[in-house]
Design a protein around this motif. Structure first.
Motif, PDB file in Angstrom:
ATOM      1  N   LYS A 168       0.830  -1.204   0.000  1.00 38.49           N
ATOM      2  CA  LYS A 168       0.000   0.000   0.000  1.00 38.49           C
ATOM      3  C   LYS A 168       0.865   1.255   0.000  1.00 38.49           C
ATOM      4  O   LYS A 168       0.564   2.236  -0.695  1.00 38.49           O
ATOM      5  N   LEU A 169       1.951   1.221   0.756  1.00 36.93           N
ATOM      6  CA  LEU A 169       2.852   2.369   0.819  1.00 36.93           C
ATOM      7  C   LEU A 169       3.454   2.653  -0.551  1.00 36.93           C
ATOM      8  O   LEU A 169       3.560   3.814  -0.968  1.00 36.93           O
ATOM      9  N   ALA A 170       3.830   1.598  -1.272  1.00 37.48           N
ATOM     10  CA  ALA A 170       4.386   1.772  -2.613  1.00 37.48           C
ATOM     11  C   ALA A 170       3.370   2.403  -3.556  1.00 37.48           C
ATOM     12  O   ALA A 170       3.719   3.217  -4.414  1.00 37.48           O
ATOM     13  N   THR A 171       2.104   2.054  -3.375  1.00 37.74           N
ATOM     14  CA  THR A 171       1.050   2.634  -4.214  1.00 37.74           C
ATOM     15  C   THR A 171       0.881   4.119  -3.930  1.00 37.74           C
ATOM     16  O   THR A 171       0.743   4.931  -4.847  1.00 37.74           O
ATOM     17  N   VAL A 172       0.893   4.485  -2.655  1.00 38.75           N
ATOM     18  CA  VAL A 172       0.716   5.892  -2.270  1.00 38.75           C
ATOM     19  C   VAL A 172       1.916   6.733  -2.693  1.00 38.75           C
ATOM     20  O   VAL A 172       1.770   7.886  -3.130  1.00 38.75           O
ATOM     21  N   LEU A 173       3.116   6.168  -2.604  1.00 36.66           N
ATOM     22  CA  LEU A 173       4.329   6.912  -2.920  1.00 36.66           C
ATOM     23  C   LEU A 173       4.612   6.998  -4.411  1.00 36.66           C
ATOM     24  O   LEU A 173       5.491   7.767  -4.830  1.00 36.66           O
ATOM     25  N   PRO A 179       2.498   7.834  -7.439  1.00 35.69           N
ATOM     26  CA  PRO A 179       1.301   8.243  -8.161  1.00 35.69           C
ATOM     27  C   PRO A 179       1.407   7.875  -9.646  1.00 35.69           C
ATOM     28  O   PRO A 179       2.492   7.889 -10.220  1.00 35.69           O
ATOM     29  N   GLY A 180       0.280   7.544 -10.244  1.00 37.23           N
ATOM     30  CA  GLY A 180       0.289   7.201 -11.661  1.00 37.23           C
ATOM     31  C   GLY A 180       0.795   5.798 -11.898  1.00 37.23           C
ATOM     32  O   GLY A 180       0.500   4.870 -11.151  1.00 37.23           O
ATOM     33  N   ASP A 181       1.594   5.629 -12.964  1.00 33.45           N
ATOM     34  CA  ASP A 181       2.124   4.307 -13.312  1.00 33.45           C
ATOM     35  C   ASP A 181       3.067   3.801 -12.233  1.00 33.45           C
ATOM     36  O   ASP A 181       3.873   4.550 -11.676  1.00 33.45           O
ATOM     37  N   LYS A 182       2.978   2.495 -11.960  1.00 30.40           N
ATOM     38  CA  LYS A 182       3.766   1.896 -10.886  1.00 30.40           C
ATOM     39  C   LYS A 182       5.020   1.217 -11.430  1.00 30.40           C
ATOM     40  O   LYS A 182       4.995   0.581 -12.487  1.00 30.40           O
ATOM     41  N   ASN A 183       6.117   1.371 -10.703  1.00 28.39           N
ATOM     42  CA  ASN A 183       7.336   0.617 -10.969  1.00 28.39           C
ATOM     43  C   ASN A 183       7.250  -0.645 -10.118  1.00 28.39           C
ATOM     44  O   ASN A 183       7.416  -0.592  -8.900  1.00 28.39           O
ATOM     45  N   VAL A 184       6.980  -1.774 -10.767  1.00 27.39           N
ATOM     46  CA  VAL A 184       6.735  -3.014 -10.034  1.00 27.39           C
ATOM     47  C   VAL A 184       7.964  -3.427  -9.234  1.00 27.39           C
ATOM     48  O   VAL A 184       7.862  -3.873  -8.084  1.00 27.39           O
ATOM     49  N   ALA A 185       9.155  -3.267  -9.814  1.00 33.94           N
ATOM     50  CA  ALA A 185      10.384  -3.654  -9.110  1.00 33.94           C
ATOM     51  C   ALA A 185      10.560  -2.833  -7.840  1.00 33.94           C
ATOM     52  O   ALA A 185      10.867  -3.371  -6.766  1.00 33.94           O
ATOM     53  N   LEU A 186      10.352  -1.521  -7.936  1.00 31.26           N
ATOM     54  CA  LEU A 186      10.465  -0.660  -6.764  1.00 31.26           C
ATOM     55  C   LEU A 186       9.400  -1.003  -5.733  1.00 31.26           C
ATOM     56  O   LEU A 186       9.668  -1.012  -4.524  1.00 31.26           O
ATOM     57  N   SER A 187       8.193  -1.324  -6.212  1.00 33.03           N
ATOM     58  CA  SER A 187       7.112  -1.704  -5.298  1.00 33.03           C
ATOM     59  C   SER A 187       7.479  -2.956  -4.513  1.00 33.03           C
ATOM     60  O   SER A 187       7.225  -3.049  -3.312  1.00 33.03           O
ATOM     61  N   MET A 188       8.090  -3.927  -5.186  1.00 30.16           N
ATOM     62  CA  MET A 188       8.481  -5.159  -4.510  1.00 30.16           C
ATOM     63  C   MET A 188       9.589  -4.904  -3.480  1.00 30.16           C
ATOM     64  O   MET A 188       9.624  -5.524  -2.413  1.00 30.16           O
ATOM     65  N   ILE A 189      10.489  -3.973  -3.800  1.00 28.98           N
ATOM     66  CA  ILE A 189      11.561  -3.637  -2.860  1.00 28.98           C
ATOM     67  C   ILE A 189      10.981  -2.995  -1.603  1.00 28.98           C
ATOM     68  O   ILE A 189      11.341  -3.342  -0.473  1.00 28.98           O
ATOM     69  N   VAL A 190      10.065  -2.043  -1.812  1.00 27.13           N
ATOM     70  CA  VAL A 190       9.429  -1.374  -0.667  1.00 27.13           C
ATOM     71  C   VAL A 190       8.652  -2.385   0.167  1.00 27.13           C
ATOM     72  O   VAL A 190       8.760  -2.423   1.404  1.00 27.13           O
ATOM     73  N   ALA A 191       7.848  -3.231  -0.507  1.00 26.74           N
ATOM     74  CA  ALA A 191       7.045  -4.231   0.203  1.00 26.74           C
ATOM     75  C   ALA A 191       7.937  -5.196   0.977  1.00 26.74           C
ATOM     76  O   ALA A 191       7.654  -5.537   2.137  1.00 26.74           O
ATOM     77  N   GLY A 192       9.028  -5.633   0.349  1.00 26.30           N
ATOM     78  CA  GLY A 192       9.939  -6.561   1.021  1.00 26.30           C
ATOM     79  C   GLY A 192      10.624  -5.938   2.220  1.00 26.30           C
ATOM     80  O   GLY A 192      10.772  -6.578   3.269  1.00 26.30           O
ATOM     81  N   TRP A 241      -2.529  17.190  -3.764  1.00 25.67           N
ATOM     82  CA  TRP A 241      -3.503  17.075  -2.674  1.00 25.67           C
ATOM     83  C   TRP A 241      -4.056  15.656  -2.545  1.00 25.67           C
ATOM     84  O   TRP A 241      -4.353  15.216  -1.435  1.00 25.67           O
ATOM     85  N   GLN A 242      -4.201  14.930  -3.664  1.00 25.40           N
ATOM     86  CA  GLN A 242      -4.717  13.572  -3.590  1.00 25.40           C
ATOM     87  C   GLN A 242      -3.765  12.664  -2.813  1.00 25.40           C
ATOM     88  O   GLN A 242      -4.193  11.865  -1.975  1.00 25.40           O
ATOM     89  N   GLN A 243      -2.486  12.795  -3.076  1.00 20.67           N
ATOM     90  CA  GLN A 243      -1.485  11.985  -2.388  1.00 20.67           C
ATOM     91  C   GLN A 243      -1.467  12.291  -0.894  1.00 20.67           C
ATOM     92  O   GLN A 243      -1.423  11.383  -0.059  1.00 20.67           O
ATOM     93  N   VAL A 244      -1.531  13.584  -0.560  1.00 18.95           N
ATOM     94  CA  VAL A 244      -1.533  13.990   0.851  1.00 18.95           C
ATOM     95  C   VAL A 244      -2.798  13.502   1.543  1.00 18.95           C
ATOM     96  O   VAL A 244      -2.754  12.961   2.660  1.00 18.95           O
ATOM     97  N   THR A 245      -3.950  13.697   0.899  1.00 15.00           N
ATOM     98  CA  THR A 245      -5.223  13.297   1.502  1.00 15.00           C
ATOM     99  C   THR A 245      -5.296  11.794   1.695  1.00 15.00           C
ATOM    100  O   THR A 245      -5.763  11.309   2.746  1.00 15.00           O
ATOM    101  N   ALA A 246      -4.845  11.034   0.702  1.00 20.53           N
ATOM    102  CA  ALA A 246      -4.867   9.574   0.805  1.00 20.53           C
ATOM    103  C   ALA A 246      -3.986   9.105   1.962  1.00 20.53           C
ATOM    104  O   ALA A 246      -4.354   8.195   2.714  1.00 20.53           O
ATOM    105  N   THR A 247      -2.817   9.727   2.115  1.00 16.90           N
ATOM    106  CA  THR A 247      -1.898   9.363   3.201  1.00 16.90           C
ATOM    107  C   THR A 247      -2.499   9.692   4.555  1.00 16.90           C
ATOM    108  O   THR A 247      -2.427   8.886   5.503  1.00 16.90           O
ATOM    109  N   LEU A 248      -3.101  10.883   4.675  1.00 16.91           N
ATOM    110  CA  LEU A 248      -3.701  11.292   5.945  1.00 16.91           C
ATOM    111  C   LEU A 248      -4.891  10.400   6.302  1.00 16.91           C
ATOM    112  O   LEU A 248      -5.085  10.051   7.480  1.00 16.91           O
TER     113      LEU A 248
END
Length: 208
Positions: free
Chosen positions: A84-89, A91-104, A155-162
């Motif tokens: 979830k943190l990787a998704t919030v950080l 925005p837009g298209d996701k880097n799957v490799a970076l997402s896996m690193i953050v999740a791990g 604002w969307q990123q900030v609001t989603a995080t809050l």
């Protein structure tokens, strides 16, 4: 329908996760499978299938290695939070490799925290992990709430995080007061007549 389902499972984990090891494990597995599949923009039926497989797999595997359950559960919940943190950080298209690193990375941190601090760490992990699922589920209620799942920069990123953080704290407060005896928080237990039995704490979550 799909948003309601994942939001309900997330609420179970966020507000009731520490109470029952079996419900907690099923919710963790379901949420982990759902959030990982959601990274790949899978259809609802694929999301549901992967989530159900995750729920059953986590429950079975943890039951087999219950001696290391705290470490295992903390790690899996950490992976869910990291996803979830990787998704919030991102925005837009996701880097799957970076997402896996953050999740791990968050998963490893969650595992060690759960192993060291037991119930207190699991309380935070279930609250934060459950809140991430609630946000992802509510985001599917309407297009205007989609930013809770895939925020744009600003604002969307900030609001989603809050929103995620606020719901996590609310879940932590709720569980801490509802299950004070199971957590061993004596000063919050109304009418406590002595030291709670350790074997009855955490709803069966491992205590050593």
């Amino acid at each position: 329908m799909n948003g309601i389902l994942v939001a309900l499972v997330g609420a179970l984990l966020c507000f009731y996760g520490i109470r029952s090891v079996h419900l907690g494990l099923l919710a963790i597995g379901f949420g982990l499978g759902w959030l990982i599949a959601d990274l790949f923009d899978a259809s609802f039926w694929w999301l549901l299938l992967v989530a159900l497989i995750g729920a059953v797999s986590v429950w079975v595997v943890t039951s087999l290695v219950f001696r290391f359950a705290s470490y295992f559960i903390g790690g899996l919940t950490g992976v869910m939070i990291g996803t979830k943190l990787a998704t919030v950080l991102q925005p837009g298209d996701k880097n799957v490799a970076l997402s896996m690193i953050v999740a791990g990375s968050v998963g490893v941190s969650g595992a060690f925290l759960a192993q060291k601090f037991r119930a207190r760490a699991l309380l935070w992990l279930t609250s934060i992990g459950g809140a991430s699922m609630v946000c992802s589920g509510v985001a599917r209620f309407s297009d205007s709430l989609e930013f809770l799942r895939i925020p744009e920069p600003g604002w969307q990123q900030v609001t989603a995080t809050l929103a995620w953080a606020g719901l996590s704290v609310l879940g932590w407060i709720t569980q801490r007061h509802l299950f004070a005896e199971q957590l061993g928080i004596e000063h919050l237990v109304v009418g406590d007549e002595g030291e709670p039995d350790m074997s009855e704490r955490n709803g069966g979550w491992p205590t050593r």
